[in-house]
Enzyme design. Structure first.
Site, PDB file in Angstrom:
ATOM      1  N   GLU A  29      32.578  -9.632  22.977  1.00  0.00           N
ATOM      2  CA  GLU A  29      31.522  -9.562  21.960  1.00  0.00           C
ATOM      3  C   GLU A  29      31.865  -8.391  21.051  1.00  0.00           C
ATOM      4  OE1 GLU A  29      29.628 -11.920  21.748  1.00  0.00           O
ATOM      5  OE2 GLU A  29      29.701 -12.818  23.728  1.00  0.00           O
ATOM      6  N   CYS A  65      25.728  -4.518  16.068  1.00  0.00           N
ATOM      7  CA  CYS A  65      26.907  -5.349  15.836  1.00  0.00           C
ATOM      8  C   CYS A  65      26.631  -6.491  14.866  1.00  0.00           C
ATOM      9  CB  CYS A  65      27.462  -5.885  17.152  1.00  0.00           C
ATOM     10  SG  CYS A  65      26.284  -6.897  18.091  1.00  0.00           S
TER      11      CYS A  65
END
Length: 472
Positions: free
Chosen positions: A218, A252
């Site tokens: 990720e 993110c």
């Protein structure tokens, strides 16, 4: 070369203990898994204030309300969904067989992988530790979690709470510096999930390759936002400001830059400035706004802004404050005319700098996105179906939200993951269960079957059968 650091030796011993425990009980019942999930939910929710206080101290300032909204509310939703659906996910799935295999039966049997490793970043330390752990426990695994050294108080408290809740051969937390993280990546886990930067993701994948450990990465990247030609402009700006300032942009999936119809740049700046005044009045003393995690990250953001300005970009501070090194408070700054080759436009920003990029046509906006590495998230502000369908079809991103930022991450039924440079694999909900399971295909042949008809010696019978089979 063997690593003899004491913490690495202890990690290797811990992994062996968990693997032995897994082999003794490799397939926990749903009742056992549900008990684990409920215990995790209880310890996290009972200690949410203490964890939020620790996070506030680690960051220098982070509002408790933001922590509860962005981390604990999502954790509760994810666990509740796993408790509702996990028993069904565990069941074998019947699959069809082709006509030449009949009367055989086919199914897929989910099995726990064993011991999984989870490497946690600093920006959402509880959510990004517990989120993957929920999927791992629902799938029946054991887990070792490596927390970030940049959130030492949160990491230490989290380790203590997990130790009070789970036996160490079931779920364990390890804390240490980058050397331990590197050694952690190199362990022969049955699956490894890493959340962090693309640069470090390369290193994690290289280390995992030594044991062919499957990885879920990720990562991040430059997530674009498009404001459509006929979008509700003020709503789009307000929403983007909210998404970009959550955790001071240290997210993110934060919008990294905004594509706006040419000529709307100044309108964006003015609306964003008004929105900031509403959200964060008296900015310099406002405790709802998060500080940058460390001096190094603060300096990195300042460097990105200074270098872009030196190359001809214009900086537009959207509050009455400037970046303050002492408190590490960095206000939202819009940037126009940033050169494409500047670090600001090439690196993931991960903070409250927001480049504004004008476009002339939707084709131009799509081309701009598609000629760059594939992002973790893409945001579109539009109400007309033609624009929505076009952008959805003609771009590729880890995830997408329409007339919203960040919130696709909060939808536990949607898989969360990247694509290309922004990551590989996904978790959350059913996809998380699958990620941490071996979905074993099983074919069961009936006692009476035609398998012998196509066995050697080959001759006229097999040739005739092949000719018939190729026709249908």
């Amino acid at each position: 070369m063997k690593n003899d650091l004491p913490e690495v030796v202890a990690l290797e011993a811990l992994l062996r203990d968990q693997r032995h425990a897994y082999l003794r009980a490799p397939y926990p019942s749903w009742e056992a898994r549900a008990d684990h999930l409920k215990a995790l939910r209880k310890v996290m929710l009972d200690n949410r204030d203490a964890l939020a206080d620790a996070m506030n101290a680690d960051f220098g300032n982070r509002a408790k309300q933001e922590v509860l909204l962005a981390e604990f509310l999502l954790i509760k939703g994810e666990i509740d969904a796993a408790l509702r659906h996990g028993k069904r996910w565990m069941k074998a799935q019947r699959r069809s067989t082709n006509k030449w295999l009949m009367p055989a039966r086919a199914k897929v049997v989910p099995q726990p992988l064993g011991v999984v490793g989870i490497i946690v970043p600093w920006n959402y330390p509880v959510l990004l530790a517990v989120g993957p752990l929920i999927s791992a426990l629902t799938a029946g695994n054991r887990a070792i979690i490596k927390m970030s050294e940049l959130t030492p108080r949160t990491s230490a408290l989290f380790e203590q709470l997990i130790a009070q809740t789970f036996s160490r051969d079931h779920v364990a937390v390890v804390n240490g510096d980058a050397a331990l993280a590197a050694a952690f990546s190199a362990q022969p886990f049955d699956h490894l999930l890493f959340t962090g930067s693309t640069k470090v993701g390369h290193e994690v994948m290289r280390a995992a390759a030594e044991h062919l450990t499957p990885v879920t990465l990720e990562l991040g990247g430059k997530s674009p936002a498009i404001i459509g030609q006929h979008a509700r402009f003020d709503n789009a700006v307000d929403n983007l400001v909210a998404g970009k300032t959550l955790n001071a942009g240290q997210t993110c999936v934060a919008p990294d830059y905004v594509l706006v119809p040419r000529g709307k740049e100044q309108a964006f700046i003015e609306r964003a400035r008004a929105r900031m005044a509403t959200m964060y009045p008296d900015f310099a003393r406002n405790l709802d706004y998060t500080s940058i995690i460390s001096e190094r990250h603060f300096a990195r953001l300042q460097r990105l802004a200074d270098e872009a300005q030196a190359a001809g970009a214009q900086l537009h501070t959207l509050t009455d404050s400037t970046p303050d090194e002492a408190s590490r408070r960095f206000p939202l700054i819009a940037v126009t005319n940033a050169p494409d080759e500047s670090a600001l436009m090439q690196e993931e920003i991960f903070g409250p700098l927001l480049p504004i990029v004008p476009y002339d046509t939707l084709d131009d906006a799509i081309t701009w996105i598609n000629t760059r590495p594939r992002p973790l998230a893409l945001y579109l502000y539009a109400d007309d179906s033609a624009t929505i369908d076009r952008v959805t079809r003609d771009t590729i991103a880890g995830g997408m939200a329409i007339n919203e930022t960040l919130m696709h991450l909060a939808c536990e039924s949607l898989p969360f993951g990247g694509v290309g440079a922004s990551g590989m694999g996904a978790y959350h909900g059913y996809e998380g269960f699958v990620t941490f399971s071996k979905m074993k295909p099983v074919l069961t042949q009936a006692r009476l079957n035609a398998r012998g008809w196509i066995s050697p010696p080959y001759g006229k019978r097999v040739n005739a059968l092949l000719k018939l089979m190729m026709r249908f």
